[in-house]
Scaffold this motif. Structure first.
Motif, short mmCIF file in Angstrom:
data_model
loop_
_atom_site.label_atom_id
_atom_site.label_comp_id
_atom_site.label_asym_id
_atom_site.label_seq_id
_atom_site.Cartn_x
_atom_site.Cartn_y
_atom_site.Cartn_z
N TYR A 183 0.81 -1.24 0.00
CA TYR A 183 0.00 0.00 0.00
C TYR A 183 0.83 1.28 0.00
O TYR A 183 0.44 2.27 -0.62
CB TYR A 183 -1.06 -0.04 1.12
CG TYR A 183 -0.81 0.76 2.38
CD1 TYR A 183 -1.14 2.12 2.44
CD2 TYR A 183 -0.33 0.14 3.52
CE1 TYR A 183 -0.96 2.83 3.62
CE2 TYR A 183 -0.15 0.85 4.69
CZ TYR A 183 -0.46 2.20 4.74
OH TYR A 183 -0.28 2.91 5.90
N THR A 243 1.50 2.93 -3.51
CA THR A 243 0.36 3.33 -4.34
C THR A 243 0.71 4.53 -5.22
O THR A 243 0.35 4.59 -6.40
CB THR A 243 -0.86 3.67 -3.45
OG1 THR A 243 -1.19 2.51 -2.68
CG2 THR A 243 -2.06 4.09 -4.26
N ALA A 286 -3.68 5.23 3.15
CA ALA A 286 -4.42 4.01 3.51
C ALA A 286 -5.87 4.12 3.05
O ALA A 286 -6.44 3.17 2.49
CB ALA A 286 -4.36 3.77 5.02
N PHE A 312 -6.00 3.85 -0.70
CA PHE A 312 -5.68 2.47 -1.08
C PHE A 312 -6.91 1.55 -0.94
O PHE A 312 -7.24 0.79 -1.85
CB PHE A 312 -4.54 1.99 -0.18
CG PHE A 312 -4.19 0.53 -0.32
CD1 PHE A 312 -3.38 0.08 -1.35
CD2 PHE A 312 -4.64 -0.40 0.61
CE1 PHE A 312 -3.04 -1.26 -1.47
CE2 PHE A 312 -4.30 -1.75 0.52
CZ PHE A 312 -3.50 -2.17 -0.53
N VAL A 327 -1.04 -7.50 2.49
CA VAL A 327 -0.47 -6.18 2.22
C VAL A 327 0.83 -5.93 2.98
O VAL A 327 0.91 -6.16 4.19
CB VAL A 327 -1.49 -5.08 2.62
CG1 VAL A 327 -1.02 -3.71 2.16
CG2 VAL A 327 -2.87 -5.37 2.07
N CYS A 370 3.12 -3.14 4.58
CA CYS A 370 3.11 -1.75 5.04
C CYS A 370 4.55 -1.23 4.93
O CYS A 370 5.28 -1.65 4.05
CB CYS A 370 2.54 -1.68 6.46
SG CYS A 370 0.84 -2.31 6.54
N LEU A 389 -3.57 1.45 8.19
CA LEU A 389 -4.20 0.56 7.21
C LEU A 389 -5.32 -0.27 7.85
O LEU A 389 -6.42 -0.38 7.30
CB LEU A 389 -3.17 -0.37 6.58
CG LEU A 389 -3.75 -1.29 5.51
CD1 LEU A 389 -4.22 -0.49 4.29
CD2 LEU A 389 -2.76 -2.36 5.09
N PHE A 425 -4.29 -1.94 -10.02
CA PHE A 425 -5.00 -2.54 -8.89
C PHE A 425 -5.97 -3.62 -9.37
O PHE A 425 -6.50 -4.37 -8.57
CB PHE A 425 -5.83 -1.46 -8.16
CG PHE A 425 -5.09 -0.73 -7.08
CD1 PHE A 425 -5.17 -1.14 -5.76
CD2 PHE A 425 -4.33 0.40 -7.38
CE1 PHE A 425 -4.52 -0.46 -4.76
CE2 PHE A 425 -3.66 1.10 -6.38
CZ PHE A 425 -3.75 0.66 -5.06
#
Length: 437
Positions: A84, A87, A122, A125, A139, A141, A151, A333
């Motif tokens: 994430y 992104t 977050a 995302f 995911v 981080c 998140l 995505f």
């Protein structure tokens, strides 16, 4: 987001795969297609599923039927590997893995020590996942605990089943992005105790990859896995040939890249290794023997020039595999776009990827890779009600192509080739609509 009603009733065309299989040739027998079906969920779980005709006796009173006569409803897509914090750096030009990390990734991840910044990304995302029909993701981080809290809090607003963890990284990265063996253990332990099993959240012990962790840190990661045996392990493996050579130089005492993780107790039923493009034969056997899983990330492998993943080998060696978008080396995505590229990766190796096998990897196969096949992946009664309503006619070209489709399989293949976020009509999480076009 509060649930409007604990019960929801959805009517439309449904397509799923009823059972896990040992070989792609068995998938067609497990395909379930209801031209006019009904799904009833209560408190987030599937209570009843069947044809409209059979549903009459089961329909609850005073509940509005949400009808999608033109669309196609499939289980929610499962993304088994995504970052994430990356992104905002999708489409960063011109590098292969190791220089790409230093040039783009590390500077981007430094920003996540700011809690407000982490919360902003977050939220964005999670919206992107839902907009693309992804209802569950594993995911990465950053090294900052703030990134994990941000998140999980964002996901909890939507009741999403998400697996995530703090990156453990104590060498070969900028000082401001490094933790220590001990601090990574303490931070991860606190996050596990706070989040694992909280609502639909699950935790993953997350060493970035072997080169950025000292043996001491990998030992601490293994200790966490022993202390919390039902948490996940999520890392990278054999993505790029230079990376593999680097690992061999850093851990000369180990038999190979996978053996580094295995030695520290990091393989197993809930261990997911992203990429695995260049595994050696004995590594394939060990993946099978330890019941570890692979995240196949075609858009990323192509974008970074890492290589072509041998998907057929996962069937041959009976190794669990799911699909990963791998944002931000990955370029979309959308699992539809990811499957479009997966098909081409297979073609370049002289292999085919059928529409039904694609659906399997994006749903039930992905659930198995995450050891969630008892909770997710199809419309079986008792499972969590995560599903996507697909618009097969999202563009003029798609509409023309669909008008020529000879079967549901042909229709699905066209969608997986041409579809993207425009093809997502609505996304339901835990029985409730959380995104609508």
């Amino acid at each position: 987001m509060s649930n409007c009603s604990p019960i929801s009733v959805i009517r439309g065309r449904f397509l799923d795969i009823q059972q896990l299989v040992q070989h792609p040739s068995e998938i067609a027998e497990q395909v379930r297609y209801l031209e006019d079906g009904v799904l009833i969920s209560e408190h987030g779980k599937i209570k009843w599923f069947g044809t409209w005709q059979d549903a009459q006796a089961h329909l609850p009173k005073q509940v509005e039927i949400q009808h999608y006569p033109e669309q196609l409803i499939v289980p929610g897509f499962i993304d088994t590997h995504i970052h994430y914090p990356q992104t905002e750096m999708v489409g960063a030009y011109g590098e292969q893995l190791l220089s790409w990390l230093n040039t783009y990734t590390f500077p981007t991840e430094l920003q996540f020590k700011d809690r407000n910044y982490a919360e902003h990304i977050a939220h964005f995302f999670i919206q992107e996942l839902l907009k693309n029909g992804t209802t569950t993701a594993l995911v990465f981080c950053t090294v900052h605990p703030e990134s994990v809290n941000a998140l999980f809090e964002a996901a909890a607003n939507f009741n999403m089943r998400l697996i995530a963890g703090k990156v453990m990284m104590d060498r070969h990265a900028p000082d401001d992005l490094c933790d220590t063996a001990d601090s990574s253990y303490q931070d991860s332990k606190a996050l596990i105790e706070k989040w694992h099993g909280q609502g639909r959240a699950l935790y993953a012990i997350t060493p970035r990859f072997a080169p950025t962790s000292t043996p001491e840190q990998l030992e601490k990661a293994g200790q966490l896995k022993q202390e919390f045996p039902d948490v996940y392990v999520h890392t990278h493996l054999s993505e790029n040939k230079d990376e593999i050579a680097w690992v061999k130089s850093l851990f000369p005492e180990r038999q190979g890249y996978l053996d580094v993780y295995h030695h520290y107790g990091l393989t197993g039923q809930r261990s997911v290794f992203a990429h695995c493009v260049h595994l050696e034969d004995e590594e394939w056997n060990r993946m099978h023997d330890t019941d570890s899983a692979i995240a196949f990330c075609p858009t990323s492998n192509l974008f970074l020039g890492s290589g072509l993943f041998p998907l057929n080998k996962t069937w041959e060696k009976q190794v669990k595999v799911g699909l990963g978008t791998d944002i931000g080396a990955g370029t979309s995505f959308s699992q539809l776009q990811t499957l479009n590229e997966a098909y081409k990766v297979q073609q370049l190796q002289g292999n085919k990827l059928s529409a039904f096998e694609s659906l399997y990897h994006a749903t039930l196969g992905g659930a198995k890779a995450l050891d969630l096949q008892d909770k997710l992946g199809n419309f079986n009664i008792g499972k969590e009600a995560d599903f996507v309503v697909l618009d097969l006619n999202a563009t003029a070209l798609q509409s023309l192509r669909q008008s020529r489709a000879k079967s549901i399989e042909d229709s699905l293949f066209a969608l997986f080739t041409m579809g993207d976020d425009r093809s997502i009509h609505a996304t339901y999480v835990y029985g409730q609509r959380k995104f609508s076009k």
